[in-house]
Write a protein that holds these residues in place. Sequence first.
Motif, mmCIF file in Angstrom:
data_model
loop_
_atom_site.group_PDB
_atom_site.id
_atom_site.type_symbol
_atom_site.label_atom_id
_atom_site.label_comp_id
_atom_site.label_asym_id
_atom_site.label_seq_id
_atom_site.Cartn_x
_atom_site.Cartn_y
_atom_site.Cartn_z
ATOM 1 N N ASP A 506 0.836 -1.207 0.000
ATOM 2 C CA ASP A 506 0.000 0.000 0.000
ATOM 3 C C ASP A 506 0.871 1.257 0.000
ATOM 4 N N ILE A 507 1.970 1.229 0.747
ATOM 5 C CA ILE A 507 2.884 2.380 0.756
ATOM 6 C C ILE A 507 3.458 2.597 -0.632
ATOM 7 N N ARG A 508 3.869 1.521 -1.275
ATOM 8 C CA ARG A 508 4.498 1.636 -2.598
ATOM 9 C C ARG A 508 3.499 2.049 -3.679
ATOM 10 N N SER A 509 2.221 1.797 -3.433
ATOM 11 C CA SER A 509 1.223 2.052 -4.477
ATOM 12 C C SER A 509 0.855 3.523 -4.610
ATOM 13 N N LYS A 510 1.240 4.351 -3.667
ATOM 14 C CA LYS A 510 0.825 5.751 -3.684
ATOM 15 C C LYS A 510 1.529 6.506 -4.811
ATOM 16 N N ALA A 511 0.751 7.301 -5.537
ATOM 17 C CA ALA A 511 1.333 8.103 -6.613
ATOM 18 C C ALA A 511 2.318 9.119 -6.043
ATOM 19 N N ARG A 512 1.987 9.637 -4.888
ATOM 20 C CA ARG A 512 2.897 10.533 -4.170
ATOM 21 C C ARG A 512 3.342 9.807 -2.901
ATOM 22 N N PHE A 513 4.630 9.677 -2.739
ATOM 23 C CA PHE A 513 5.180 8.904 -1.622
ATOM 24 C C PHE A 513 4.635 9.387 -0.280
ATOM 25 N N LEU A 514 4.527 10.690 -0.095
ATOM 26 C CA LEU A 514 4.101 11.223 1.199
ATOM 27 C C LEU A 514 2.645 10.940 1.509
ATOM 28 N N ASP A 515 1.838 10.583 0.487
ATOM 29 C CA ASP A 515 0.434 10.247 0.742
ATOM 30 C C ASP A 515 0.302 9.009 1.613
#
Length: 667
Positions: A506-515
Amino acid sequence: MDGVDLLSVDAEFSLLGPTSVRMGQLELSPGQPLQCAVLASLLLRGGAPASMSALVDDVWGEDAPASAIGSIRTYVYRLRRTLKVAGNDHIYLSEAGYSLRIDPDALDVNRFKRLLAEARAAEAAGDVTLASTVYAAGLALWRGPALAGVPGPHAQAQRTLLGELRLASLEGRLACDVERGRYVESAAELSALVSEHPLRERLCELFMIALYGAGRQSEALTAFHTITHTLREGLGISPSPRLRKVHELILTDQLQLPHLGLGVSPGHLCAASFPPAQLPGDLPCFVGRDEESESVTRLVTGATRPPSAVTVVVDGMPGVGKTAFMVHMAHRLADRFPDGQLFVDLQGFGPERRARDPMDVLGEFLEALGVPAGKIPAGTQRRAVLFRGILANRRVAVVLDNARDSEQVRDLLPGAGGSIAMVTSRVQLPGLVVTHQAAAISLEPLSMDESRRFLVHAFGSARARAEPGATADVADLCEGLPLALSIVGAKAAYRPSMPVASIAADIRSKARFLDAFTNDGEPALDVRSALSWSYEVLSPECADLFHALGGFTADDLTVEAVAPLVQRPASHVGPCLDTLARVHLLAERAPGRYAMNGFMRAYAAELAELRPHFGRDRPQSGLCPSSDERDGGPSDEGIRREGSPDRAADRAPTRPQPGRGTREPAD
């Protein structure tokens, strides 16, 4: 302590007198005096590890022989043999050093401190009978001078500290007995104590009130004249206003005694206000920072502790856990500061519009220390003088969290005496090192092992150990940032059935890392907001350079590498890189060599997308020198100071505000 057996409560360790170890009815030999010094050093650390160098310093100080390390190993070996009577030696060796883990109540020092706290609480609640009983129970644990016969600077420092606590406990019990009307008995006991401690004004107060209550007014007045002469001849000072007030009431026969039912309690005249306890709660599971903890502890407990107040300044990047560390240390060392703990969020960084005014903070501190609101003077300097005067004869921990600069802090620091100031800031505060010889500590992100331990607690040991590879993967993605680890742990707590591998995905799936590190319920508690509050103090030139760096993939940033890529002269790039390092939006790994971690780079990249909107049209008056520079310390050039002419522009919509928070900063 999960996974660690504590020494059975049948084992009892005594340091309030000659050192002794008992297993039920069996008396065990603690060994020769130097071995007792090692045992005492381990016991008084509460299970925290002691490095070899710390043990050598505790036992010998600066006079350590060449054979000191070998001797320490021998003493530890002998102690292990002694403690194996319990079926387990309970002395553990780790990378941080030796630790002795016991049930806290197995040590008489801990029981005494617990009873002292309970007695003070009962006294504050008005139950002086219970308080007197509990004070007496704690004092009954003493069998002579603390650590009797134990050599070494650490033992001597502990003897002094514990002796002060014993005397404070005696004062507390006698104050309760006087308030209960036990004047004759109290006067007899106080007579000996006043002779032993002729400069201790509280004992003299109690003695005068007890004599007056016992119908011995002339002797009470004589006691006042005796201490007045002693103070003036020995120290060149007069008795305190409180003591002079008691004398005046006795002289005019107006001192009202509770035993006679006349209203005013001597406790209101002679007993100090209940010590302030303003610290936020400590974390139930604090991970890492062993080296930094040892450094702060040695400042407070070491044989070389200075006679003046100690100042510690902790800085580090947003979210690295500065506040958590300092609050943890203040709790851990609370027994060293029996006169209380003061805490304030100075709001130097965060969603608040303005940082706290030191004058207002001083007013709050003075009230907490017992100064009536109507007696608090106007003006910062007058309040600071009164504040330092009160703390001169007390041992108080003053935690100044989230400071903006050195100038905001200086008037809040104790002066003489045994107090400590613990300051946290997102920026380095070299001015305090220059003017107050503050001990500076910069917190780094947690190590990989510490991050895994953090997540084991956050996920639950069964869940984390079932997927050790995925847990390590999540730890790697969080890059050791405690705020990021806490956010991931909080999200996982509300998804107990989600595999750890899915959390990493789920962390890796974010388009923006900070999201991946936002907190929808409390936007202020997310990584993006935390970074934004450091970013928004930058001058336009330094801000432009920061978001330009978001496109750099190199791990090693230098002036020579950056200047041509941003098309700026090296004379401009160099100071900005230094500024970014000072506010911890870059890490300076070596002189002139900088690096960005993943969070800094991701945030800078987000800002770079808004590049056309950044401060080219911003006035340059934000490039103001700091208070440190005015005081002769290093410059804050590139950091906007509160109140500078472009302050309104700091919040202007032309400057992006990715952090959406409106609550306290997470640091």
